[in-house]
Design an enzyme around this catalytic site. Sequence first.
Site, PDB file in Angstrom:
ATOM      1  N   SER A 193      -7.908  -4.365  -3.990  1.00  0.00           N
ATOM      2  CA  SER A 193      -8.275  -4.919  -2.687  1.00  0.00           C
ATOM      3  C   SER A 193      -8.693  -3.785  -1.775  1.00  0.00           C
ATOM      4  O   SER A 193      -8.275  -2.630  -1.963  1.00  0.00           O
ATOM      5  CB  SER A 193      -7.067  -5.649  -2.080  1.00  0.00           C
ATOM      6  N   TYR A 216       2.003  -5.185   0.633  1.00  0.00           N
ATOM      7  CA  TYR A 216       0.804  -5.546  -0.114  1.00  0.00           C
ATOM      8  C   TYR A 216      -0.118  -4.339  -0.267  1.00  0.00           C
ATOM      9  O   TYR A 216      -0.637  -4.075  -1.370  1.00  0.00           O
ATOM     10  CB  TYR A 216       0.074  -6.689   0.592  1.00  0.00           C
TER      11      TYR A 216
END
Length: 231
Positions: free
Chosen positions: A134, A147
């Site tokens: 990501s 995250y």
Amino acid sequence: MDLSGKVAIVTGVSKGIGRATAELLLERGATVAGWSRSAPTGLAHERFHFVACDVSREESVQQALAATQQAVGPEVHVLINNAGLGIMGAVDGFAADDWCTMFDTNVHGTFYCARAVLPKMKRQQLGHILNVASLAGTVGSENMAGYCATKFAVRGFSEALFKEVRQFGIKVTCLNPGSVETSFNGKTPGATPTLGKLQAEDVAAVIVHTLEAPFHVLISELDMRPLQPGK
């Protein structure tokens, strides 16, 4: 790689990027083993095989690989490490269990799956592992520390791994998508696509394009973001 006749494992296949990638791989002629905890609704194809798997558990990954090879044969040419989850919140109020859950899925799952297929890929002298990270793994953001940490880890793992296995004809790519319109955050994607976000099909197209690069070309890392995110 010519994907026709190749065997691809796609994790997190039940929805979003994983499902879109599986569908496009099938269009390209690949045989797809879809690993996830739940089966994708309505995805029926003679070359698609659903295998129940929780990538956060090492024994589940080993069982899924055995089931895959029983269904489609011993060869594995492609692994798409797509399964992942995100739990957001401030660090000082973040539950340790949630932190561990993210690392177990996003990082340990990526490791378990890659380690499982590497021996066969080395014997073949051919393979491609694509890890979906990501843009959150390239820059930290508030209330996303856990995250972000997992995706930074996936990027580091990917870079180290490609240097380790390229001599065996195995490619490793890390893909860093930006905002994607999926149910990742527990929301149902809208019937009308949001122009300010990437679509799962967009990410799938980039994944397949990367897999289809000539053998001598290694695309080690890709950032992917919406052109006009404000729209």
